[in-house]
Design a protein around this motif. Structure first.
Motif, PDB file in Angstrom:
ATOM      1  N   THR A  98       0.730  -1.430   0.038  1.00 54.25           N
ATOM      2  CA  THR A  98      -0.066  -0.010   0.014  1.00 54.25           C
ATOM      3  C   THR A  98       0.910   1.305   0.089  1.00 54.25           C
ATOM      4  N   GLY A  99       2.164   1.018   0.376  1.00 47.78           N
ATOM      5  CA  GLY A  99       3.103   2.033   0.388  1.00 47.78           C
ATOM      6  C   GLY A  99       4.236   1.873   0.982  1.00 47.78           C
ATOM      7  N   VAL A 100       5.178   2.767   0.925  1.00 47.03           N
ATOM      8  CA  VAL A 100       6.616   2.542   1.648  1.00 47.03           C
ATOM      9  C   VAL A 100       6.681   3.197   2.666  1.00 47.03           C
ATOM     10  N   MET A 101       7.217   2.588   3.900  1.00 49.20           N
ATOM     11  CA  MET A 101       7.444   3.464   5.068  1.00 49.20           C
ATOM     12  C   MET A 101       8.799   3.280   5.802  1.00 49.20           C
TER      13      MET A 101
ATOM     14  N   MET B   1       8.008   8.059   3.773  1.00 56.66           N
ATOM     15  CA  MET B   1       6.765   7.423   3.561  1.00 56.66           C
ATOM     16  C   MET B   1       6.246   7.948   2.316  1.00 56.66           C
ATOM     17  N   ASP B   2       5.931   6.996   1.369  1.00 55.77           N
ATOM     18  CA  ASP B   2       5.264   7.272   0.051  1.00 55.77           C
ATOM     19  C   ASP B   2       4.370   6.116  -0.123  1.00 55.77           C
ATOM     20  N   THR B   3       2.985   6.780  -0.561  1.00 61.01           N
ATOM     21  CA  THR B   3       2.072   5.752  -1.200  1.00 61.01           C
ATOM     22  C   THR B   3       1.682   6.033  -2.456  1.00 61.01           C
ATOM     23  N   SER B   4       2.622   6.800  -3.120  1.00 56.42           N
ATOM     24  CA  SER B   4       2.153   6.868  -4.554  1.00 56.42           C
ATOM     25  C   SER B   4       2.437   5.685  -5.620  1.00 56.42           C
ATOM     26  N   ASN B   5       2.931   4.789  -5.124  1.00 49.46           N
ATOM     27  CA  ASN B   5       3.080   3.441  -5.993  1.00 49.46           C
ATOM     28  C   ASN B   5       2.860   2.222  -5.426  1.00 49.46           C
ATOM     29  N   PRO B   6       1.351   2.143  -5.027  1.00 52.66           N
ATOM     30  CA  PRO B   6       0.957   0.928  -4.629  1.00 52.66           C
ATOM     31  C   PRO B   6       0.799  -0.452  -5.502  1.00 52.66           C
ATOM     32  N   ALA B   7       0.933  -1.487  -4.695  1.00 41.50           N
ATOM     33  CA  ALA B   7       0.774  -2.691  -5.678  1.00 41.50           C
ATOM     34  C   ALA B   7      -0.895  -3.325  -5.359  1.00 41.50           C
ATOM     35  N   ILE B   8      -1.536  -3.401  -6.311  1.00 41.81           N
ATOM     36  CA  ILE B   8      -2.970  -3.690  -5.828  1.00 41.81           C
ATOM     37  C   ILE B   8      -2.942  -4.990  -5.615  1.00 41.81           C
ATOM     38  N   LEU B   9      -3.608  -5.681  -4.765  1.00 43.36           N
ATOM     39  CA  LEU B   9      -3.765  -7.195  -4.580  1.00 43.36           C
ATOM     40  C   LEU B   9      -4.867  -7.667  -5.153  1.00 43.36           C
ATOM     41  N   LEU B  94      -8.816 -12.317   0.928  1.00 44.54           N
ATOM     42  CA  LEU B  94      -8.039 -11.096   1.269  1.00 44.54           C
ATOM     43  C   LEU B  94      -8.322 -10.182  -0.137  1.00 44.54           C
ATOM     44  N   CYS B  95      -8.061 -10.626  -1.197  1.00 38.99           N
ATOM     45  CA  CYS B  95      -7.969  -9.904  -2.378  1.00 38.99           C
ATOM     46  C   CYS B  95      -9.361  -9.304  -2.629  1.00 38.99           C
ATOM     47  N   GLN B  96     -10.358  -9.997  -2.577  1.00 37.25           N
ATOM     48  CA  GLN B  96     -11.833  -9.611  -2.543  1.00 37.25           C
ATOM     49  C   GLN B  96     -12.148  -8.582  -1.624  1.00 37.25           C
ATOM     50  N   LEU B  97     -11.764  -8.555  -0.289  1.00 36.42           N
ATOM     51  CA  LEU B  97     -11.692  -7.531   0.511  1.00 36.42           C
ATOM     52  C   LEU B  97     -10.908  -6.344   0.277  1.00 36.42           C
ATOM     53  N   ALA B  98     -10.000  -6.391  -0.075  1.00 34.67           N
ATOM     54  CA  ALA B  98      -9.040  -5.305  -0.299  1.00 34.67           C
ATOM     55  C   ALA B  98      -9.619  -4.459  -1.613  1.00 34.67           C
ATOM     56  N   ASN B  99     -10.233  -4.929  -2.468  1.00 34.61           N
ATOM     57  CA  ASN B  99     -10.595  -4.464  -3.643  1.00 34.61           C
ATOM     58  C   ASN B  99     -12.146  -4.028  -3.547  1.00 34.61           C
ATOM     59  N   GLY B 100     -12.947  -4.650  -2.257  1.00 38.43           N
ATOM     60  CA  GLY B 100     -14.415  -4.178  -2.100  1.00 38.43           C
ATOM     61  C   GLY B 100     -14.554  -3.085  -1.093  1.00 38.43           C
ATOM     62  N   GLU B 101     -14.854  -3.558   0.032  1.00 42.95           N
ATOM     63  CA  GLU B 101     -15.479  -2.726   0.960  1.00 42.95           C
ATOM     64  C   GLU B 101     -14.247  -2.205   1.672  1.00 42.95           C
ATOM     65  N   TYR B 102     -13.084  -2.583   2.092  1.00 46.64           N
ATOM     66  CA  TYR B 102     -12.065  -2.178   2.440  1.00 46.64           C
ATOM     67  C   TYR B 102     -10.871  -1.603   1.748  1.00 46.64           C
ATOM     68  N   GLN B 103     -11.238  -1.192   0.376  1.00 45.71           N
ATOM     69  CA  GLN B 103     -10.299  -0.646  -0.679  1.00 45.71           C
ATOM     70  C   GLN B 103      -9.490   0.707   0.147  1.00 45.71           C
ATOM     71  N   HIS B 104     -10.110   1.356   0.800  1.00 43.71           N
ATOM     72  CA  HIS B 104      -9.808   2.560   1.407  1.00 43.71           C
ATOM     73  C   HIS B 104      -8.724   2.441   2.396  1.00 43.71           C
ATOM     74  N   LEU B 105      -8.398   1.068   2.666  1.00 46.00           N
ATOM     75  CA  LEU B 105      -7.237   0.747   3.655  1.00 46.00           C
ATOM     76  C   LEU B 105      -5.972   0.479   3.033  1.00 46.00           C
ATOM     77  N   PHE B 106      -6.193   0.179   1.644  1.00 48.59           N
ATOM     78  CA  PHE B 106      -4.978  -0.283   0.676  1.00 48.59           C
ATOM     79  C   PHE B 106      -4.934   0.708  -0.393  1.00 48.59           C
ATOM     80  N   LEU B 107      -5.577   1.467  -1.002  1.00 47.04           N
ATOM     81  CA  LEU B 107      -5.365   2.152  -2.209  1.00 47.04           C
ATOM     82  C   LEU B 107      -5.761   3.843  -1.893  1.00 47.04           C
TER      83      LEU B 107
END
Lengths: 326, 107
Positions: A98-101, B1-9, B94-107
């Motif tokens: 989700t990011g780098v820490m 700290m950098d969240t500009s390049n996440p890897a989507i599950l 986990l993939c389904q949750l991370a791309n569904g209801e809880y996407q805001h925790l990952f992306l």
């Protein structure tokens, strides 16, 4: 299984265990005075993603809160993508997807040096530390870091992040007390992961029983089952159909169906479950099933007239076979 | 700290929705060839992972991080052996949750 030494056992994991704060650690108590923030009970261990850590609201770069919980110690699991060795400390950049820490670990003992040598770029690590902020950037002051050996831990950590967020945002407001634990969770277990796994089967049931939301959900499922097109179907309703109609994830339906199997029995016997004990419902189900089986076997023993023997045996054989079966 | 390049599950079903994005998945290796690896996703879809695997032998389960270049293939940048005992069904959920209801925790 997964670094159980830093956790308090299965029971503690769901009575708090550092993940969920107890009643004594509500945010307003923490904010009331600095002394209360130093209270040991307020220091919870939160599994967070880097995305969550990056979005934490703060006013003075030192007091973070998330979902109404004061953030003090965090746990992060991710892949080391950069390592900088210095004389007195080393810094890792940990990527959890989700990011780098930035994670900074000071050398305080010879063990720390050995620990650092065992970590290289590409290694997955579990990091425990204090989340800090400085001039707009966030980093972790690490006090524990170790390589991941079982990669189920990576998945487990992310699921824990989801669960703790879910608990702190939805369940905490619904349940007055932490959900009761079942006998399947040994209180003296020192294996946090086992506690998490065994609790996960029962936790949703215990948590849901105290929730109006879940009672509504139960009623919605019953409404689907009682729809005319399903009521006349002797095969019942597949849970996929229920999930599709209610637009719910399958794991929710599974949890409800495990806890409410008595409702299914009462549906099959058309007896409202609130009026009769579940034992009667079970008995009625058994009698109904038996009746259906007997009818099926009766039909199976019937033979066409063309296959009859000259002695007209089937007319006497049929009742004999029928009663012989029972 | 950098969240500009996440890897989507992602799993097999979610990969088509993230073409040309940086994705992350775990596959069960079916066939390994020079230049590509054929694998089975956690929801039993066949995926092609392009790129050069590491020199060390691949374990049964491998995590790949890279750019999704089609519905069924990923151009891998990072390969990580996830061992032989990996719970594919948990990762799938986990993939389904991370791309569904809880996407805001990952992306």
């Amino acid at each position: 299984m997964y670094g159980g030494s830093e956790f308090d056992g299965g029971a503690a994991a769901f009575m708090g265990g550092g993940f969920m704060p107890s009643q004594a650690t509500q945010p307003h108590d923490s904010f009331a005075s600095s002394s209360s923030s130093k209270n040991r009970d307020s220091k919870v261990l939160l599994p967070l993603t880097v995305k969550q850590m990056s979005e934490l609201p703060t006013t003075d770069e030192s007091n973070f809160t998330i979902d109404g919980v004061v953030v003090n110690t965090v746990v992060l699991v991710g892949r080391v993508c950069r390592k900088e060795d210095k004389v007195s400390d080393y810094t890792l950049l940990v990527d959890d997807g989700t990011g780098v820490m930035e994670c900074c670990k000071w050398f305080q003992e010879p063990l720390d040096t050995e620990e650092a040598e065992g970590i290289s770029i590409g290694t997955y690590v579990r990091v425990h530390g204090h989340l800090r902020g400085l001039q707009g950037r966030r980093f972790i002051n690490v006090f524990s870091i170790r390589p991941v050996t079982d990669f189920n831990e990576v998945v487990s950590h992310l699921i824990e992040c989801i669960y703790v967020h879910f608990y702190n945002t939805k369940m905490k407001g619904v349940a007055a007390q932490p959900p009761p634990l079942t006998n399947s969770i040994p209180p003296s277990s020192s294996n946090f992961s086992r506690g998490l796994q065994s609790a996960s089967l029962n936790q949703p049931t215990a948590a849901f029983q105290g929730s109006d939301r879940i009672n509504n959900l139960r009623q919605k499922i019953l409404d689907v089952i009682h729809q005319p097109q399903h009521l006349n179907n002797e095969e019942g309703v597949h849970r996929d159909v229920i999930a599709r109609q209610l637009n719910l994830p399958m794991h929710i339906i599974k949890c409800i169906s495990r806890s409410d199997i008595s409702c299914l029995f009462s549906f099959l016997t058309c007896i409202p479950w609130t009026n009769f004990p579940n034992v009667v419902g079970l008995l009625a189900f058994g009698l109904w099933t038996g009746k259906q089986l007997r009818l099926l076997l009766w039909k199976a023993t019937c033979t066409p007239r063309s296959m009859m023997t000259t002695s007209n045996q089937p007319s006497t054989v049929r009742p004999i076979i029928f009663f012989a079966l029972f | 700290m950098d969240t500009s390049n996440p890897a989507i599950l992602v799993n097999g079903n979610l990969l088509p929705t993230h073409v040309r994005k940086r994705v992350r998945t775990v596959i069960q290796v079916l066939n390994s060839d020079r230049g590509s690896v054929i694998g089975k996703s956690t929801d039993d879809q066949q995926l092609v992972i392009k790129g050069s695997p590491p020199s060390t032998p691949l374990t049964k389960f491998v995590e790949v991080i890279g750019i999704a270049d089609s519905d069924k293939s990923i151009q891998a940048e990072i390969w990580t052996n996830f061992g032989d005992n990996f719970d594919a069904s948990s990762f799938n959920q986990l993939c389904q949750l991370a791309n569904g209801e809880y996407q805001h925790l990952f992306l």
